[in-house]
Scaffold this motif. Structure first.
Motif, PDB file in Angstrom:
ATOM      1  N   GLN A 119       0.824  -1.213   0.000  1.00  0.00           N
ATOM      2  CA  GLN A 119       0.000   0.000   0.000  1.00  0.00           C
ATOM      3  C   GLN A 119       0.856   1.260   0.000  1.00  0.00           C
ATOM      4  O   GLN A 119       0.477   2.282  -0.568  1.00  0.00           O
ATOM      5  CB  GLN A 119      -0.961  -0.014   1.214  1.00  0.00           C
ATOM      6  N   ARG A 317      -7.798   8.895  -4.053  1.00  0.00           N
ATOM      7  CA  ARG A 317      -8.548   7.753  -4.586  1.00  0.00           C
ATOM      8  C   ARG A 317      -7.803   6.449  -4.309  1.00  0.00           C
ATOM      9  O   ARG A 317      -8.392   5.460  -3.845  1.00  0.00           O
ATOM     10  CB  ARG A 317      -8.767   7.949  -6.082  1.00  0.00           C
ATOM     11  N   VAL A 318      -6.505   6.420  -4.574  1.00  0.00           N
ATOM     12  CA  VAL A 318      -5.717   5.209  -4.352  1.00  0.00           C
ATOM     13  C   VAL A 318      -5.594   4.902  -2.860  1.00  0.00           C
ATOM     14  O   VAL A 318      -5.774   3.755  -2.419  1.00  0.00           O
ATOM     15  CB  VAL A 318      -4.322   5.364  -4.989  1.00  0.00           C
ATOM     16  N   ASP A 320      -7.517   5.841  -0.371  1.00  0.00           N
ATOM     17  CA  ASP A 320      -8.808   5.459   0.215  1.00  0.00           C
ATOM     18  C   ASP A 320      -9.162   4.014  -0.115  1.00  0.00           C
ATOM     19  O   ASP A 320      -9.765   3.312   0.714  1.00  0.00           O
ATOM     20  CB  ASP A 320      -9.916   6.395  -0.267  1.00  0.00           C
ATOM     21  N   GLU A 321      -8.806   3.563  -1.313  1.00  0.00           N
ATOM     22  CA  GLU A 321      -9.076   2.166  -1.668  1.00  0.00           C
ATOM     23  C   GLU A 321      -8.335   1.213  -0.734  1.00  0.00           C
ATOM     24  O   GLU A 321      -8.883   0.191  -0.302  1.00  0.00           O
ATOM     25  CB  GLU A 321      -8.670   1.907  -3.125  1.00  0.00           C
ATOM     26  N   TRP A 322      -7.087   1.539  -0.432  1.00  0.00           N
ATOM     27  CA  TRP A 322      -6.332   0.704   0.506  1.00  0.00           C
ATOM     28  C   TRP A 322      -6.905   0.781   1.916  1.00  0.00           C
ATOM     29  O   TRP A 322      -6.917  -0.215   2.647  1.00  0.00           O
ATOM     30  CB  TRP A 322      -4.859   1.111   0.506  1.00  0.00           C
ATOM     31  N   GLU A 323      -7.404   1.950   2.315  1.00  0.00           N
ATOM     32  CA  GLU A 323      -8.006   2.076   3.637  1.00  0.00           C
ATOM     33  C   GLU A 323      -9.273   1.230   3.756  1.00  0.00           C
ATOM     34  O   GLU A 323      -9.534   0.627   4.796  1.00  0.00           O
ATOM     35  CB  GLU A 323      -8.326   3.545   3.932  1.00  0.00           C
ATOM     36  N   VAL A 324     -10.057   1.166   2.686  1.00  0.00           N
ATOM     37  CA  VAL A 324     -11.249   0.316   2.684  1.00  0.00           C
ATOM     38  C   VAL A 324     -10.841  -1.151   2.825  1.00  0.00           C
ATOM     39  O   VAL A 324     -11.433  -1.914   3.599  1.00  0.00           O
ATOM     40  CB  VAL A 324     -12.076   0.540   1.408  1.00  0.00           C
ATOM     41  N   ARG A 325      -9.818  -1.543   2.084  1.00  0.00           N
ATOM     42  CA  ARG A 325      -9.329  -2.919   2.193  1.00  0.00           C
ATOM     43  C   ARG A 325      -8.815  -3.212   3.591  1.00  0.00           C
ATOM     44  O   ARG A 325      -9.056  -4.297   4.135  1.00  0.00           O
ATOM     45  CB  ARG A 325      -8.212  -3.157   1.178  1.00  0.00           C
TER      46      ARG A 325
END
Length: 527
Positions: A119, A317-318, A320-325
């Motif tokens: 990440q 955007r990138v 936040d995607e890792w934070e969701v994961r």
């Protein structure tokens, strides 16, 4: 005025005015070497890029971060999406920024434990990182995984002193140095990684040779200069003393963009500017360099990374995607407990409890120490965790402060002093109450504070007041938290900069197995 006060005054002046640092300065201007700055503590005023200001004519702008473990802000400060905005704003203004990181970013954090640093690579790619060197924490997941992460990066790696034994070449295909043409200047950037004790663990030493950084500089710096450079930069992950030695031995280095220490440092050693930007991207150091007229000019600014800087949408955007994961991964099981874990403050802060034993054992195991002390106030939740599944979220809630596991030498006399400090508030509860590993003791509550510990044994043997033991403890206690001020001058074997998060150490101890910690009579309270 005392030397410490003079240093503080000069630090604040630099933070306010960000003046040009000229080569006419002699000696060492050592700014905030041991100060732990918070954004609220630092007065700051940017030097405007007005056409008349000399900085506006500087063709090279260096942007520096180092020791960044989180992609998102911590307590509202930092965040790589804001760093991306800083760089893009400078590009839009017609500047030529080179964003550099001085090592330590693949580990250590809860997210890196889950994703093994992937990440961070993706976040730094979208942030617009240009050049990176290696720090000691880049090796935390092994050399092979590090090489994989290096290949996933869109930025340039430079490190002159880490050689892969398999290939006989610099690790991961990195360059010892690179030369970039920026605004008419040829800029040479040499990379260096520390060669201290933490880099000689068997898992590292059997695969790579970490050479003396000064000797590697002696080999590669003349090569770089023969290719023709106008500005010479060393991008380092070295301790401050080694950076100073580097500047003293190689005075042609114009700027050392450093890492490893977790607090801002700005110094001039001889003619060389040394900069360290703290940690977690709380600050971005901006260094503008001009040599077009022959004379070297450097302009320094330490930019607080706060909510006043908007997030770059592409980076967000990138990230936040890792934070969701990560949110999903946090709820996956890592262990099971066959007994309830007692984290209630009323017991934790006044007696031995099973969760305290577990965490103290994790500290001790992480750094292979003789004994460990964990302050009860560092364990949170104030509840009893029921029998069943333990998730990463549970472990993080128990250890929420991002404290790390340090290791020092301490005499038996100092251990007695520390434990007496920890039990001094009894019968009242207190966050400094010690949870321990590797030792047992009795506490006479009715005795005077400072003389309550009785029958202290280290691994079953009565303590020897004059003997030196190794002690694992949180960095919070190493720095005098909860009254533990007796360790300020002790030899440090694992420093905060080299250390592992407590929550990561606990997961290492319990991960993949069932646990049943119990109260064992480590601390017996006698009324």
């Amino acid at each position: 005025m005392s030397r410490a006060l003079r240093t503080l005054v000069v630090a604040l002046v630099l933070a306010v005015t960000a003046p040009a640092l000229q080569p006419a300065y002699e000696g060492t201007l050592d700014i905030a070497r041991y100060l732990r700055w918070r954004t609220a503590d630092v007065l700051h005023a940017q030097v405007q890029d007005e056409p008349a200001h000399p900085r506006a004519r500087a063709p090279l702008t260096i942007l520096q971060v180092n020791d960044v473990y989180s992609t998102v802000p911590i307590d509202g400060v930092g965040g790589l999406a804001r760093v991306a905005s800083i760089k893009k704003q400078l590009v839009a203004a017609g500047r030529n920024p080179l964003l550099m990181i001085g090592g330590d970013f693949l580990s250590s954090s809860v997210a890196s434990t889950v994703f093994r640093g992937e990440q961070m690579i993706e976040a730094l790619n979208v942030t617009g990182l240009d050049i990176a060197t290696l720090g000691n924490h880049e090796f935390d997941f092994g050399v092979d995984l590090l090489i994989t992460r290096m290949r996933q990066a869109h930025f340039q790696w430079v490190v002159a002193n880490v050689v892969d034994r398999k290939t006989g070449s610099i690790i991961g295909g990195a360059a010892p140095y690179v030369i970039r043409k920026v605004g008419g200047l040829r800029v040479g950037i040499l990379g260096l990684c520390l060669a201290e004790e933490s880099m000689h663990l068997p898992t590292i030493a059997e695969r790579v040779d970490v050479l003396d950084p000064l000797e590697a500089t002696a080999k590669y710096l003349p090569q770089m200069q023969r290719e023709g450079v106008d500005v010479t930069i060393a991008l380092t992950h070295l301790n401050f003393a080694t950076d100073r030695a580097l500047a003293a031995r190689f005075p042609h280095i114009d700027v050392i963009v450093g890492g490893h220490e977790h607090y801002p440092i700005t110094a001039v050693e001889g003619r060389t500017l040394i900069s360290k930007a703290g940690s977690e991207a709380r600050f971005v150091a901006r260094i503008d360099v001009d040599k077009t007229g022959g004379a070297l000019q450097r302009f320094y600014e330490l930019i607080p990374v706060t909510s006043a800087i908007k997030d770059d949408p592409d980076a967000s955007r990138v990230i936040d995607e890792w934070e969701v994961r990560l949110g999903r991964e946090m709820d996956l099981p890592v262990s099971t407990t066959n007994v309830a874990l007692d984290a209630r403050d009323s017991r934790l802060r006044a007696s031995e409890v099973n969760i305290g034993n577990l965490i103290a054992d994790a500290l001790r195991a992480e750094v292979n120490a003789d004994v460990a002390i964990m302050n009860s106030g560092g364990i949170r939740g104030n509840r009893e965790i029921p029998i069943g599944t333990l998730t990463r979220r549970t472990l993080t809630q128990l250890n929420p402060f991002n404290n790390v596991v340090c290791k020092i030498e301490a005499t038996g006399r100092e251990l007695l002093q520390a434990l007496n400090t920890g039990v001094s508030h009894l019968p009242a509860t207190a966050g400094g109450f010690p949870q321990v590993s590797g030792m047992t003791l009795r506490v006479a509550v009715g005795a005077p504070a400072g003389d309550r510990v009785r029958d202290l044994k280290i691994n079953g043997v009565p303590v020897d007041a004059s003997k030196t033991y190794t002690l694992a403890l949180p960095d919070y206690l190493l720095h005098g938290g909860d009254g533990y001020e007796m360790f300020g001058r002790n030899k440090v074997l694992v420093s905060p900069e080299d250390a592992t998060l407590i929550t990561v150490a606990v997961e290492k101890l319990v991960g993949g197995r069932s646990i049943a910690p119990r109260e064992e009579g480590r601390i017996v309270i006698e009324q």
